[in-house]
Design a protein around this motif. Structure first.
Motif, short mmCIF file in Angstrom:
data_model
loop_
_atom_site.label_atom_id
_atom_site.label_comp_id
_atom_site.label_asym_id
_atom_site.label_seq_id
_atom_site.Cartn_x
_atom_site.Cartn_y
_atom_site.Cartn_z
N VAL A 175 20.47 134.62 -10.85
CA VAL A 175 20.43 136.08 -10.92
C VAL A 175 20.10 136.54 -12.34
N GLY A 176 20.66 135.88 -13.34
CA GLY A 176 20.42 136.29 -14.72
C GLY A 176 18.98 136.19 -15.15
N ALA A 177 18.23 135.30 -14.53
CA ALA A 177 16.82 135.14 -14.89
C ALA A 177 15.94 136.19 -14.23
N ALA A 178 16.43 136.81 -13.15
CA ALA A 178 15.61 137.73 -12.36
C ALA A 178 15.04 138.90 -13.17
N PRO A 179 15.84 139.58 -14.02
CA PRO A 179 15.27 140.71 -14.77
C PRO A 179 14.35 140.29 -15.90
N VAL A 180 14.41 139.04 -16.32
CA VAL A 180 13.57 138.61 -17.44
C VAL A 180 12.10 138.82 -17.12
N GLN A 181 11.71 138.43 -15.90
CA GLN A 181 10.31 138.60 -15.53
C GLN A 181 10.14 139.57 -14.37
N ASN A 182 11.20 140.34 -14.07
CA ASN A 182 11.10 141.33 -13.00
C ASN A 182 10.51 140.69 -11.75
N ILE A 183 11.27 139.79 -11.15
CA ILE A 183 10.76 139.03 -10.01
C ILE A 183 10.31 139.97 -8.89
N GLY A 184 9.33 139.51 -8.13
CA GLY A 184 8.81 140.32 -7.04
C GLY A 184 8.04 139.46 -6.05
N ALA A 185 7.99 139.92 -4.81
CA ALA A 185 7.23 139.23 -3.77
C ALA A 185 7.22 140.10 -2.52
N GLN B 68 8.28 143.87 -2.57
CA GLN B 68 9.49 144.29 -3.26
C GLN B 68 9.51 143.73 -4.67
N GLU B 69 10.14 144.47 -5.59
CA GLU B 69 10.36 144.01 -6.95
C GLU B 69 11.80 144.30 -7.33
N LEU B 70 12.32 143.51 -8.24
CA LEU B 70 13.67 143.75 -8.72
C LEU B 70 13.79 145.16 -9.31
N ALA B 71 12.73 145.63 -9.95
CA ALA B 71 12.76 146.94 -10.61
C ALA B 71 13.18 148.07 -9.67
N GLU C 293 12.33 148.09 -19.83
CA GLU C 293 10.87 148.26 -19.78
C GLU C 293 10.26 147.25 -18.81
N LEU C 294 10.75 147.27 -17.59
CA LEU C 294 10.28 146.33 -16.58
C LEU C 294 8.84 146.62 -16.20
N GLY C 295 8.02 145.58 -16.15
CA GLY C 295 6.63 145.70 -15.74
C GLY C 295 6.27 144.54 -14.85
N TYR C 296 4.99 144.33 -14.65
CA TYR C 296 4.53 143.24 -13.79
C TYR C 296 4.89 141.90 -14.43
N ARG C 297 5.92 141.26 -13.88
CA ARG C 297 6.43 139.96 -14.31
C ARG C 297 6.77 139.94 -15.80
N THR C 298 7.34 141.05 -16.28
CA THR C 298 7.70 141.09 -17.70
C THR C 298 8.81 142.09 -17.94
N VAL D 279 11.42 143.54 -21.72
CA VAL D 279 11.67 143.33 -23.15
C VAL D 279 12.38 142.00 -23.38
N LEU D 280 13.07 141.50 -22.36
CA LEU D 280 13.73 140.20 -22.48
C LEU D 280 12.70 139.09 -22.61
N LYS D 281 11.64 139.17 -21.82
CA LYS D 281 10.60 138.15 -21.88
C LYS D 281 9.75 138.31 -23.13
N GLN D 282 9.69 139.53 -23.65
CA GLN D 282 8.83 139.80 -24.80
C GLN D 282 9.50 139.49 -26.13
N GLY D 283 10.73 138.97 -26.10
CA GLY D 283 11.29 138.50 -27.36
C GLY D 283 12.68 138.99 -27.73
N LEU D 284 13.31 139.86 -26.93
CA LEU D 284 14.67 140.28 -27.24
C LEU D 284 15.60 139.09 -27.06
N ARG D 285 16.28 138.71 -28.12
CA ARG D 285 17.10 137.50 -28.11
C ARG D 285 18.51 137.79 -27.63
#
Length: 399
Positions: free
Chosen positions: A121-131, A134-137, A162-167, A169-175
């Motif tokens: 579950v914790g990884a889901a918002p990192v890339q805004n999973i979708g299929a 539906q998307e997590l967003a 700032e959820l977008g297509y498979r991205t 701020v977590l994926k973009q570098g927020l530590r």
């Protein structure tokens, strides 16, 4: 703690070298304490969930890996909202598909089309999973996030992510580390007396509608949606199965590229493409429908044939200047790379079921997978001038 564990034992790709120091957090307090201890050192650190979206190099990781194994699904008190809305707080270490199964069992709708996605579950918002439309967003309200160096988690809203297509701020570098997620779902319990079973959200993906023998926009029982999605994913090797080598992967390895309209116009006429609204980057419309008057039924038939592309449902007509999303699966296949393709002597191969997954056919190295990924990128760039971007997180690997 372990000094002998390797990433090949902890990732769905089953590759990756040794871990210098592995610690496991089973409670939120553990997670904060272990993270704080790791951050007090100058050594590198890495948070690990289900290992389903990760490619680690053969040299491994010379630092601390924090394995997030926290558990817990909490139904939050209703705060003056409507009776048909339920909020959940879910700990980051919960298995994503276990959460989806739980929501379906309890009559909560909003995640059913995301069934079968591996990982935590914790990884889901990192890339805004979708299929499958539906998307997590669409259901994520907020997360608890422990910033690197912080002593306690803070609440971050979905807007802040700032959820977008498979991205995000977590994926973009927020530590930092996702501690928990907060979701808002549709509680179908109030509708059961009328409908006889829990209806899901309107079906928003043509391939799923076809498999359900339904129309786009129909509401189908969430249990039936989940069963159908699991079957669709299994047919593509996208559900973890020890007897299916095609499932030894990180799922879709490349994201669908987003390009300018000018670039899209230079693509072959039969290349699938979708307009993106400038202010709604995740809502899409088929370019062919707009530009050439292709009937919507014909477009939907084409979309149903795009295995594993996970492109969204057609939306309202896009305005001038919109960007365009292309199908990575189509680009790969039409660059001359077929299902099952492997470089000579390599134990890494394209899935035999669809071209978006890179698979470990048994004993492959991270370097072999990286070589295959680079070859795919080079072929697509040479043929179409498009650079495909990897979806998994790369550690100690360069493409």
């Amino acid at each position: 703690m372990s000094s002998a564990t390797s990433f090949s034992e902890l990732t769905t790709l089953q590759v990756g070298g040794p871990i210098t120091r592995l610690v496991t957090a089973t409670t939120q307090r553990d997670l904060v304490d272990l993270a704080t201890a790791a951050w007090s050192s100058d050594d590198p650190w890495l948070a690990l969930g289900g290992g389903s979206n990760l490619l680690v190099g053969d040299d491994g990781f010379d630092g601390t890996v924090i394995r997030v194994a926290t558990k817990g699904i909490e139904v939050l008190p209703r705060d003056g909202g409507t009776d048909d809305i339920a909020r959940l707080r879910v700990q980051a270490g919960e298995v994503w598909d276990d959460l989806v199964a739980w929501t379906v069992e309890h009559g909560y709708s909003g995640l059913e089309a995301l069934s079968g996605i591996p990982g935590s579950v914790g990884a889901a918002p990192v890339q805004n999973i979708g299929a499958y439309g539906q998307e997590l967003a669409s259901t994520l309200v907020a997360i608890e996030f422990l910033d690197e160096g912080a002593e306690r988690p803070r609440r971050m809203t979905a807007e802040e992510l700032e959820l977008g297509y498979r991205t995000s701020v977590l994926k973009q570098g927020l530590r930092g580390i996702v501690v928990s997620v907060e979701l808002e779902l549709h509680d179908t319990a109030s509708e059961l007396a009328v409908l006889g079973e829990a209806p899901g959200q309107p079906i928003a993906y043509a391939q799923l509608a076809g498999a359900l023998h339904a129309q786009l926009g129909d509401r189908v029982p969430i249990a039936r949606v989940r069963e159908t999605v699991l079957a669709l994913r299994a047919s593509k090797g996208m559900v973890l199965d020890p007897d299916d080598l095609d499932s030894v992967s990180a799922g879709s390895f490349f994201t669908n590229p987003i390009v300018t309209e000018r670039t899209a116009r230079a693509m072959p006429a039969d290349a699938p493409r979708w307009y993106l609204e400038p202010d709604e980057p995740d809502e899409v419309t088929p370019l062919a429908t707009i530009a050439s008057g292709t009937p919507l039924d014909a477009f939907l038939a084409l979309q149903a044939e795009l295995e594993a592309s996970d492109l969204e449902t057609p939306a309202a007509a896009a305005g001038p200047g919109a960007l365009v999303k292309l199908s990575a699966a189509w680009l790969i296949e039409h660059s001359g790379i077929s299902r099952g393709f492997a470089l000579p002597g390599s134990r890494a191969a394209i899935s035999s079921k669809h071209t978006l997954a890179l698979t470990n056919r048994g004993g492959a190295s991270a370097d072999e997978l990286a070589q295959l990924a680079r070859f795919v990128q080079q072929r697509v760039q040479a043929e179409f001038g498009i650079v495909l971007r990897p979806e998994p997180v790369l550690v100690g690997v360069e493409l």
